[in-house]
Design an enzyme around this catalytic site. Structure first.
Site, PDB file in Angstrom:
ATOM      1  CG  ASP A  40      58.582  39.821  33.074  1.00 59.43           C
ATOM      2  OD1 ASP A  40      57.884  38.456  33.302  1.00 59.43           O
ATOM      3  OD2 ASP A  40      57.940  40.771  33.557  1.00 59.43           O
ATOM      4  CB  CYS A 100      60.126  37.208  39.185  1.00 59.36           C
ATOM      5  SG  CYS A 100      61.943  36.849  39.599  1.00 59.36           S
ATOM      6  CG  ASP A 101      56.914  42.108  36.546  1.00 58.30           C
ATOM      7  OD1 ASP A 101      55.847  42.497  37.180  1.00 58.30           O
ATOM      8  OD2 ASP A 101      57.279  42.588  35.415  1.00 58.30           O
ATOM      9  CE  LYS A 102      54.016  41.090  34.394  1.00 60.07           C
ATOM     10  NZ  LYS A 102      55.502  40.881  34.465  1.00 60.07           N
ATOM     11  CB  CYS A 106      67.025  42.244  37.690  1.00 61.37           C
ATOM     12  SG  CYS A 106      66.591  41.035  36.453  1.00 61.37           S
ATOM     13  CD  GLU A 162      58.125  43.766  31.769  1.00 59.12           C
ATOM     14  OE1 GLU A 162      57.765  43.849  32.738  1.00 59.12           O
ATOM     15  OE2 GLU A 162      59.137  43.199  31.294  1.00 59.12           O
ATOM     16  CB  SER A 189      61.427  45.988  31.968  1.00 59.25           C
ATOM     17  OG  SER A 189      62.414  45.625  33.116  1.00 59.25           O
TER      18      SER A 189
END
Length: 547
Positions: A78, A119-121, A191, A439, A464
């Site tokens: 992202d 990570c995000d997805k 992150c 985002e 985010s």
């Protein structure tokens, strides 16, 4: 076993012949076949080390008497996709990940799965696949990056994003920004703060789909290698006992995950992802559940980006088991993939740092870190990370500054065309309208970097996990389907109140009806993935799942 369908009987001789070409032995033909869904790639910092973790998972599976078969899963960063057209593809990738794992597991009749991702997805997509397929599954999350460091201060990616705003404001020069960008991200891992990737790792562990302790272990710590090996070993007993994801992902365990989210002050994206996982698991979950739990669970961990503590600090303080220990009286006792229950895990845990994991009597805030707002601007709800909003702007009424997309809003913010007190509206960035619900981290970080303190940002897009400040997303219904946010004009008064959980457009019904009658949705020329996604995606309050 499921895998018997591809290897038992004389009529499966061709299938076995192909398996033998992979090196499968006669002994292994009788063992559980375990798929390893590995999101390794060399473009995402949170994934670049996953090959080594998957190797350890494979060792564990073989040692416990299974046969590992590894396959690839896509992953989008992202941060790299942020601020341009690429961000429209991020959320749709979640559905692709779930679909690809389903395709591989069902076509090859795996007996179990170990999903290795960060990570995000990626992790949400893996969990969606797990409960959809419903074969024994363990998730190994890849761990957080170590903090960056410069001039005696720990750094994260958000420092760089906010640095862009500082350069625009004239409080930082480009040379200093380059020095910052070179120091902020020192290696592999997700992150550093409690952004979406790490929030999802914490919730995955809390709901019982990862081994205890997995979420907070840094990517570069040897403990991550050990827990990957142990996860490979642990999948075999799950297969033998036929313990499936839907035995673990229940209403109670999802509510435990929400409790963890509230205690940590996690990302707003987790609302989307938990709703999507619940939909796949056929578990009833609503936005009201988040508000109910937020009122019950205090915010006890002051994590980046709102506070000072990184995921490394949480790991050193005892990780998720230690937070479970603090919350034990509020947590339902649920089974986990380890064989231990959540209460058993909590009872064995040790809290090593009470500055990081505060007591319930001395929280960061007496209410949880997320709130769902309802009102005339968002009849079906909107989400805010209240943990990252200064208390002096929990209530605010101001004039709308309306932008049809993030790009024009960014130009206005960086050129200081926004005034303190304004309510910035970024619309047509929802699941269908963008499409892909990108985002707005570039815009929110620019507001912080430029130095605005009394500007509210509202969008039908999303944020985010690194976002901080009065930023409200997931407005539903979105502008593209005729939600009230589509009818806001510059100068309209917008009122928010995080205490009462309300968000209202202060325009009379006659005026709104007139605007609605003359409104026409923006039409975009779409092809490929985004065209299919826009036709089938649900609204944000339903998790932005595809029908």
């Amino acid at each position: 076993m499921r895998s018997d369908k591809v290897r038992k009987g004389y009529e499966r001789a061709p299938n076995r012949s192909l398996l033998r070409s992979l090196g499968v032995t006669d002994r292994e033909m009788e063992c559980p076949f375990i798929g390893i869904a590995n999101a390794y790639n060399t473009i995402v910092p949170g994934h670049i080390h996953l090959r080594q973790l998957a190797d350890k998972v494979s060792e564990g599976i073989a040692a416990a008497g299974g046969v590992p078969f590894e396959f690839g899963v896509i992953g989008i960063c992202d941060g790299i996709a942020m601020g341009h057209e690429g961000m429209k593809y991020s959320l749709p990738s979640r559905e692709n990940i779930a679909d690809s794992i389903e395709l591989m597991a069902q076509a090859h009749r795996f007996d179990g799965l170990v999903c290795v991702g960060t990570c995000d997805k990626i992790v949400p997509g893996m969990l969606m696949a797990a409960v959809r397929i419903n074969i024994p599954t363990i998730v190994v999350t890849g761990g957080a990056m170590l903090p960056g460091h410069m001039a005696g201060k720990d750094l994260s990616l958000i420092d760089v994003f906010e640095g862009v705003g500082k350069v625009a404001a004239g409080t930082m020069n480009e040379a200093a920004l380059k020095e910052l960008e070179c120091c902020a991200m020192p290696g592999c891992g997700s992150c550093q703060g409690l952004y979406t990737a790490n929030t999802m790792a914490c919730m995955t562990e809390t709901m019982g789909m990862s081994l205890a302790g997995c979420a907070a272990i840094p990517a570069v710590d040897a403990a991550k290698l050990r827990i990957a090996r142990e996860s490979g070993e642990a999948i075999i007993p799950l297969v033998q006992k036929n313990i499936k994801p839907r035995d673990i992902v229940t209403k109670k365990s999802l509510e435990n995950a929400i409790r963890m989210d509230m205690a940590l002050g996690g990302s707003t994206n987790t609302v989307l992802h938990l709703m999507a996982i619940a939909t796949e698991a056929d578990v009833p979950l609503s936005l009201e559940d988040f508000n109910r739990i937020a009122d019950e669970i205090p915010h006890i961990c002051y994590m980046l980006p709102a506070g000072p503590h990184s995921m490394q600090a949480l790991f050193r303080a005892g990780g998720i088991p230690a937070v479970l220990k603090r919350l034990e009286k509020h947590i339902d006792n649920c089974p986990t993939v380890s064989g231990a229950t959540t209460h058993q895990i909590a009872q064995k845990a040790v809290i090593y740092d009470e500055d990081v994991i505060r007591t319930l009597q001395s929280p960061v805030s007496p209410a949880g870190g997320l709130r769902i707002l309802f009102g005339s601007l968002a009849p079906d709800g909107a989400v805010v990370k209240s943990a990252a909003v200064p208390k002096d702007i929990w209530t605010h009424t101001g004039p709308a500054r309306v932008f049809d997309g993030e790009g024009t809003a960014m130009t206005a913010i960086l050129s200081r065309q926004i005034c303190e007190g304004d309510v910035v509206i970024i619309r047509n960035e929802g699941p269908r309208g963008a499409p892909g619900m990108p985002e707005m981290l570039s815009a929110t970080s620019a507001l912080m970097g430029v130095g605005y303190t009394k500007v509210v940002l509202i969008t039908d897009g999303r944020f985010s996990g690194g976002t901080r400040g009065p930023c409200i997303g997931h407005v539903a219904p979105e502008a593209a389907v005729g939600g009230p946010i589509a009818f806001v004009h510059d100068g309209d008064q917008i009122s928010i109140d995080l205490f009462t959980k309300t968000i209202d457009l202060l325009v009379d019904s006659t005026t709104l009806e007139s605007r609605k009658n003359s409104w026409k949705p923006i039409k975009r020329s779409l092809t490929g993935v985004l065209a299919r996604y826009a036709k089938t995606v649900e609204q944000a309050n339903l998790g932005a799942v595809q029908k």
